[in-house]
Structures are given as structure tokens and as C-alpha cells.
Design an enzyme around this catalytic site. Sequence first.
Site, PDB file in Angstrom:
ATOM      1  N   TYR A 143       0.831  -1.205   0.000  1.00  0.00           N
ATOM      2  CA  TYR A 143       0.000   0.000   0.000  1.00  0.00           C
ATOM      3  C   TYR A 143       0.868   1.259   0.000  1.00  0.00           C
ATOM      4  O   TYR A 143       0.666   2.166  -0.817  1.00  0.00           O
ATOM      5  CB  TYR A 143      -0.926   0.000   1.216  1.00  0.00           C
ATOM      6  CG  TYR A 143      -1.825   1.214   1.273  1.00  0.00           C
ATOM      7  CD1 TYR A 143      -2.942   1.298   0.455  1.00  0.00           C
ATOM      8  CD2 TYR A 143      -1.548   2.270   2.140  1.00  0.00           C
ATOM      9  CE1 TYR A 143      -3.771   2.412   0.500  1.00  0.00           C
ATOM     10  CE2 TYR A 143      -2.368   3.381   2.193  1.00  0.00           C
ATOM     11  CZ  TYR A 143      -3.482   3.451   1.365  1.00  0.00           C
ATOM     12  OH  TYR A 143      -4.286   4.561   1.407  1.00  0.00           O
ATOM     13  N   LYS A 181       1.251   4.077  -3.012  1.00  0.00           N
ATOM     14  CA  LYS A 181       0.919   5.477  -2.818  1.00  0.00           C
ATOM     15  C   LYS A 181       2.126   6.384  -3.035  1.00  0.00           C
ATOM     16  O   LYS A 181       1.972   7.551  -3.417  1.00  0.00           O
ATOM     17  CB  LYS A 181       0.317   5.687  -1.424  1.00  0.00           C
ATOM     18  CG  LYS A 181      -1.047   5.034  -1.257  1.00  0.00           C
ATOM     19  CD  LYS A 181      -2.051   5.503  -2.316  1.00  0.00           C
ATOM     20  CE  LYS A 181      -3.428   4.926  -2.114  1.00  0.00           C
ATOM     21  NZ  LYS A 181      -4.409   5.441  -3.108  1.00  0.00           N
TER      22      LYS A 181
END
Length: 267
Positions: free
Chosen positions: A154, A158
Site C-alpha cells: 500500500y 501510494k
Amino acid sequence: MVDRRWALVTGASSGIGEEFARQLARAGYDIALVARSRDRLEALAAELESAHDVETAVIGQDLAEPDAGARVAAAVAERGITVEMLVNDAGIGTLGPAATADAGYEHDEVMINVVAVTDLVNRFLPGMTRRRSGAIINVASMAGFQPLPNMAVYAASKAYVLNYSLALWSELRGSGVKVLAVCPGPVGTGFAGSNDIKYNRDKLGWALSRAEPVVSQSLAALERDRGYIVPDWRFKLGAHVLPRRPRKFWTRVTGRFMHYLDEHQPR
């Protein structure tokens, strides 16, 4: 015939994406809503049309599919829609050690958080540059400022969204097209539940932002061509401290915190 201003919002069935759809409709944009949950999109579309006298288009699409960007672009073209603003909000995440992660889910995480974002920009940016008008908002995260053990994919995805967006912002200055990366901390939306991430709200509820100010501050930052924004003042310092060296030290610090979150998830 009046030209319509259309915004396309992914992840519009809940959370930050839904709030972007609401605030953009309030500002007079017609809204193309994209998510897997078609029933939720249709309910939101009916609400926006009634409340703000705008047009809507519902596009049910799983952005983890390899041809998702092409399918969304085709659905938009079939309706004769010109996308003036693209909001890439859809995203998923995992919390836990990489060694026990679900390989299929983490594959989908990269497809949605990275590949779909890039594909949709590539589909709609050329038209914006030809018209010398348009805007792209990519929702990144505070997680993108540093490695995040126990949320490794994640945070890495990002980081891609943040750096990609800032590169586009630099490339497109003077073109009439604005780009913004939105980097919120944890927001009290359905993200955690939809990703089977559990945490103790009594201990961590203080850290949650609300979607409404995240979106309103982001739209104001886009208007000022800021490039990126950390919407909640409580996280602004971290955005400047965490990317600094020593990287391994900060990785250990954040790793201990994320390990604590994982260990204290309700089982």
C-alpha cells in the site's frame, strides 16, 4: 446547447470518492461515477441529480481488471462525455506481514492503486492538453512518504501515486491542465472495513480525519495549483519529517507502530 462540464470520479461508491462526487456536483459538474458497486452508484446518482440538477453517468467497473482503463474510457465515449476533471480515488490496502499476505489481493492492490490510475490518466490527459483545459486529482496517502512495514504494498503504491502526480504537475505547468496529489492521513470512511482492516477506534479514533474537509481543502489546493496537499494539519509535519534520512531509522519507527496496529486488530 450548453456545454456540460464532466468530472469522472473513481471509488465513488463511498468515502472520499463519494464526497468528491458530492462537492463537485454542488459546484456544477456533471458526474461520471465509477466503482464496482453499481447499486450504490445508482443511489448516489439519483441523489445528485435531484439535489444539484446535474447529469450523471454510472459506470460499474472493477478497476483491478487489466483492461479497466479502456473499458471506462469506452463507456465515457459511448455517452459522448468529455472528461474535464479526473479524480482517481479508488484504492485498496492490506495490513499485515508480507509473508502471510494474500498474493491475489496484493496483485489487485497494485492494479487498482497504480495501473488503473496510470491508465486513466493516459486515456484522458491527451484531450485535456489539446483543449488546454482540465484537472487531474490523484488520491495518494501519507503512507506514500515513507516505507511502511506491515503495509508495504500500500505505501509503495501510494509513493508511486505521489511521485507520478508531482512529475505530471511539473510537466503540465503552463498547459492549462492542473494536477494535484492528495495525501490524507487515516480518514473515517469504509476503507478499513472493505479491506478487512480492523483497529480499536477508542485508541485510534482521534487520528481519523473526515472526508468532507479533506475534499474541500483538496479542491481549494487544486485551484491554487499546489501540486500536492496533506489536508489535515495534524499530519503536515510528518509529511516533511518522514521523507528525510536516516531512512532505515524511520522505517523501524513506522514499522513498530504498524506492527502494533496489526497485533491489536480485533480477531
